[in-house]
Enzyme design. Structure first.
Site, short mmCIF file in Angstrom:
data_model
loop_
_atom_site.label_atom_id
_atom_site.label_comp_id
_atom_site.label_asym_id
_atom_site.label_seq_id
_atom_site.Cartn_x
_atom_site.Cartn_y
_atom_site.Cartn_z
N TYR A 150 0.93 -1.09 0.10
CA TYR A 150 0.18 0.06 -0.07
C TYR A 150 0.81 1.26 -0.04
O TYR A 150 0.49 2.37 -0.64
CB TYR A 150 -0.90 -0.11 1.19
CG TYR A 150 -2.12 0.77 1.23
CD1 TYR A 150 -3.10 0.75 0.25
CD2 TYR A 150 -2.17 2.05 2.21
CE1 TYR A 150 -4.27 1.68 0.28
CE2 TYR A 150 -3.14 2.86 2.06
CZ TYR A 150 -4.16 2.51 1.33
OH TYR A 150 -5.31 3.46 1.14
N LYS A 186 -13.77 7.13 8.14
CA LYS A 186 -14.86 5.92 8.44
C LYS A 186 -15.49 5.43 7.33
O LYS A 186 -16.49 5.95 6.57
CB LYS A 186 -15.98 6.58 9.21
CG LYS A 186 -15.30 6.85 10.58
CD LYS A 186 -16.49 7.31 11.50
CE LYS A 186 -15.78 8.10 12.71
NZ LYS A 186 -16.92 9.10 13.33
N PRO A 188 -15.83 1.44 4.54
CA PRO A 188 -15.56 0.20 4.72
C PRO A 188 -14.38 -0.46 4.54
O PRO A 188 -13.80 -1.61 4.92
CB PRO A 188 -16.55 -0.55 3.72
CG PRO A 188 -17.62 0.68 3.53
CD PRO A 188 -16.94 1.94 3.70
P1 NAI Z 1 -14.22 1.53 0.12
O1 NAI Z 1 -13.69 0.08 0.20
O2 NAI Z 1 -15.30 2.04 0.90
O3 NAI Z 1 -14.40 1.92 -1.33
C1 NAI Z 1 -13.56 1.38 -2.65
C2 NAI Z 1 -14.46 1.26 -3.79
O4 NAI Z 1 -13.50 1.05 -4.67
C3 NAI Z 1 -15.41 0.27 -3.64
O5 NAI Z 1 -16.68 0.38 -4.05
C4 NAI Z 1 -14.78 -1.07 -4.42
O6 NAI Z 1 -15.86 -1.91 -4.89
C5 NAI Z 1 -13.81 -0.15 -5.40
N1 NAI Z 1 -12.98 -0.85 -6.17
C6 NAI Z 1 -12.05 -1.93 -5.44
N2 NAI Z 1 -11.29 -2.66 -6.39
C7 NAI Z 1 -11.89 -1.93 -7.74
C8 NAI Z 1 -11.39 -2.16 -8.94
N3 NAI Z 1 -10.50 -2.97 -9.30
N4 NAI Z 1 -12.03 -1.36 -9.97
C9 NAI Z 1 -13.02 -0.42 -9.74
N5 NAI Z 1 -13.60 -0.31 -8.41
C10 NAI Z 1 -12.83 -1.13 -7.43
O7 NAI Z 1 -12.99 2.44 0.55
P2 NAI Z 1 -12.72 3.93 0.82
O8 NAI Z 1 -12.24 4.34 1.92
O9 NAI Z 1 -13.99 4.65 0.05
O10 NAI Z 1 -11.52 4.34 -0.56
C11 NAI Z 1 -11.60 5.22 -1.46
C12 NAI Z 1 -10.06 5.63 -1.60
O11 NAI Z 1 -9.55 6.44 -0.63
C13 NAI Z 1 -9.12 4.61 -2.13
O12 NAI Z 1 -8.26 4.55 -2.86
C14 NAI Z 1 -8.31 4.31 -0.65
O13 NAI Z 1 -6.97 3.58 -0.67
C15 NAI Z 1 -8.45 5.80 -0.37
N6 NAI Z 1 -8.12 6.10 1.19
C16 NAI Z 1 -9.00 5.61 2.22
C17 NAI Z 1 -8.91 5.91 3.18
C18 NAI Z 1 -9.77 5.49 4.53
O14 NAI Z 1 -9.42 5.67 5.84
N7 NAI Z 1 -10.98 5.34 4.29
C19 NAI Z 1 -7.58 6.70 3.78
C20 NAI Z 1 -6.76 6.96 2.78
C21 NAI Z 1 -6.99 6.66 1.65
#
Ligand code: NAI
Length: 253
Positions: A150, A186, A188
């Site tokens: 990551y 916050k 998933p």
């Molecule tokens: P989440 O798990 O709620 O949403 C991620 C989304 O990406 C999901 O809907 C999933 O289906 C989709 N996804 C996964 N693999 C995929 C693929 N191959 N093609 C298309 N869609 C795909 O997570 P969240 O928190 O909303 O994450 C969004 C971004 O924020 C990510 O890049 C994550 O690394 C980043 N991030 C999140 C943090 C957190 O604490 N929530 C902190 C720092 C960065």
């Protein structure tokens, strides 16, 4: 509200967490959105609540990117904002993580951003001013023993964004590119941490993570969504190639 009037955005990973929160704020502020996600049902359901369109899109696939850009172009009448948000988390040190898992994380979290920028510019150039927002992480700037893949992927997003920003500036495209670096928010994606830390409830996990944050709380999806409105809108017209940390002070220690 009209901070996003005239802004039309393709947002990846919009079936969940940050992607949906960003889409909601863009629409609240007068923008239009096209949502994509590997989770087609989730993206479609979210799009419906916003009066928008959605499609299935695996961000690791070059063919899927070409199709998503074509569909977003048709649905929105061209677009001028790209949010590369889709991503996955992963735990493991360089010794514990498998090469397979490393390659998957790099494909979803970094290769996807390269493909998105590469192919979206073709459409965005015709609808400038434009803005590319790449969701990295505080883990793209700070290393941690258990985040080998990551860390690698998100750090790649950080400097790739600067390269894209400078390329667009050099070519006078009037398209900016910036990266966003949240700490714990916050959504998933934190579920994986519960398992890794042997914690059962969300509440306990949030309390545990908050202890390491100077503000003594973790973030809400809207904390990131508001920042994306700023970066997508013309309010940030002189801001490109920069990194915006949304981390409750974590990186200021
Ligand atoms: P989440 O798990 O709620 O949403 C991620 C989304 O990406 C999901 O809907 C999933 O289906 C989709 N996804 C996964 N693999 C995929 C693929 N191959 N093609 C298309 N869609 C795909 O997570 P969240 O928190 O909303 O994450 C969004 C971004 O924020 C990510 O890049 C994550 O690394 C980043 N991030 C999140 C943090 C957190 O604490 N929530 C902190 C720092 C960065």
């Amino acid at each position: 509200m009209s901070r996003m009037t005239g802004k039309r955005a393709l947002i990846t990973g919009a079936a969940s967490g940050l992607g949906f929160a960003i889409a909601q704020k863009f629409v609240d502020e007068g923008g239009e959105v096209f949502l994509t996600d590997l989770n087609e049902d989730g993206a479609r359901a979210n799009a419906e609540t916003l009066g928008a369109k959605a499609m299935k899109h695996d961000v690791t696939s070059e063919e899927d990117w070409k199709a998503a850009i074509k569909r977003a172009d048709e649905a929105l009448g061209g677009f001028n904002v790209l949010v590369n948000n889709a991503g996955i988390g992963a735990f493991g040190s360089v010794e514990d993580d498998s090469f397979e898992s490393y390659k998957k994380v790099v494909a979803v979290d970094l290769d996807s951003v390269f493909l998105g920028c590469k192919y979206a510019l073709g459409v965005m150039k015709g609808h400038a001013p434009g803005s590319i927002i790449n969701i990295s992480s505080i883990a793209g700037l700070l290393g941690q023993a258990e985040l080998a893949s990551y860390n690698a992927a998100k750090a790649g997003v950080w400097l790739l964004t600067k390269s894209v920003a400078l390329h667009c500036a050099k070519r006078r495209y009037d398209i900016r590119a910036n990266s966003v670096h949240p700490a714990f928010i916050k959504t998933p994606i934190l579920d994986g941490m519960k398992e890794a830390l042997g914690i059962e409830t969300d509440e306990e996990l949030h309390k545990n993570l908050a202890r390491g944050i100077p503000l003594k709380c973790i973030g809400e999806p809207d904390d990131v969504a508001y920042a994306c409105v700023y970066l997508a809108s013309d309010e940030s017209k002189f801001v490109t190639g920069t990194e915006l940390k949304i981390d409750g002070g974590l990186s200021a220690w």
